[in-house]
Design a protein around this motif. Sequence first.
Motif, PDB file in Angstrom:
ATOM      1  N   VAL A 121      29.974 -31.629-118.019  1.00  0.00           N
ATOM      2  CA  VAL A 121      28.948 -32.140-119.016  1.00  0.00           C
ATOM      3  C   VAL A 121      28.161 -31.107-119.546  1.00  0.00           C
ATOM      4  CG1 VAL A 121      26.744 -33.694-119.096  1.00  0.00           C
ATOM      5  CG2 VAL A 121      28.691 -34.481-117.587  1.00  0.00           C
ATOM      6  N   TRP A 253      28.523 -40.715-119.249  1.00  0.00           N
ATOM      7  CA  TRP A 253      28.820 -39.572-118.846  1.00  0.00           C
ATOM      8  C   TRP A 253      29.951 -39.545-117.772  1.00  0.00           C
ATOM      9  CZ3 TRP A 253      28.356 -37.254-113.937  1.00  0.00           C
ATOM     10  CH2 TRP A 253      27.412 -38.106-112.982  1.00  0.00           C
ATOM     11  N   LYS A 258      30.314 -36.879-121.211  1.00  0.00           N
ATOM     12  CA  LYS A 258      29.210 -36.559-122.189  1.00  0.00           C
ATOM     13  C   LYS A 258      28.243 -37.836-122.126  1.00  0.00           C
ATOM     14  CE  LYS A 258      31.995 -34.052-125.778  1.00  0.00           C
ATOM     15  NZ  LYS A 258      32.425 -34.099-127.129  1.00  0.00           N
ATOM     16  N   LYS A 259      26.957 -37.232-122.606  1.00  0.00           N
ATOM     17  CA  LYS A 259      25.865 -38.330-122.527  1.00  0.00           C
ATOM     18  C   LYS A 259      26.095 -39.221-123.796  1.00  0.00           C
ATOM     19  CE  LYS A 259      23.561 -36.947-118.754  1.00  0.00           C
ATOM     20  NZ  LYS A 259      22.224 -36.424-118.667  1.00  0.00           N
TER      21      LYS A 259
END
Length: 302
Positions: A121, A253, A258-259
């Motif tokens: 992340v 995520w 990923k956010k």
Amino acid sequence: MGDKVREFLNKLMKELDFPDEAQRYLEKVNMQLDENVRNDFLQMVHQFMKEDSITGLSVLSGKLDDIAAKVQFSNYTLHLLFLMYCAQPLMDYYRKQDIPLDIYWNSMRDLTYKLLECKEVYDIWGTFVIEWFEGFYRRQRFGLGRFQYEKIAFPFDEYKKGDTTIMKGDTVYNIHIPSSGSMPKELRMDSYRKAYAFYRNEMEGKPMAIVCHSWLLYPGNRSIFPPHSNLLDFMNDFDIIKSETSDEFSHAWRIFGKKYNGSTEGLPKKTSLQRAFLDWIERGNPVGNGFGVLLFDGEKIV
């Protein structure tokens, strides 16, 4: 003391299968900490790990952030390194309580999972969820096979199935699902059996009430997960008694690495699960969480 700590940290990283690059980097960071910082670490370890400690990781994380700024390493890296320092006194506790060390190692393996998540992340070797580890180090959460378990109070008014009734406040066993790969039926059942055996003295001959609150149990996932997938089969282990939707997609995520910022642009489409979730949310469908209950008699779900 320094050599013994370093020896343990290296053993820990090897035993937990930290990637070689992560091992080299974390050892370098540790070696670059001066004696004063290391002494601060050891004092904080003692403060956190002593039996009657009331100092939590939420407090100590602020102190670690200050040290990280001083030594110019990421606070996520310092957070993980601190947890690694704490792993040795935790091992001593397991030994004193005659808790099998395979449970210790399985519990500590969450350091690996969170290390890899942080790298994916944020591209940093560390952890961005230091407070999550409180349960492990307070000896309240244990890795038992594929899942992790801790006791909580049942949060709803009542649940009935067959001859079993669970009332609000009753002790139930909450599971967490580490990001350690697939969870086929055989691994799930093995974990439930291990958990029943671990807590057997508390069962009094009754089924074990296992609960889970997770995005994996959101009922809408039945339209996303493939019909014969392990994820759908996992949902079917539970009676899902409550669910809620969310606009934030905070668990994105876990799926994409990923956010989610409100747009699907830039989210990867490498896996069938990623593609299915993208299609689902791009069509305006909600995401959310579900709360499920299963009863386990030591051998099977009842």
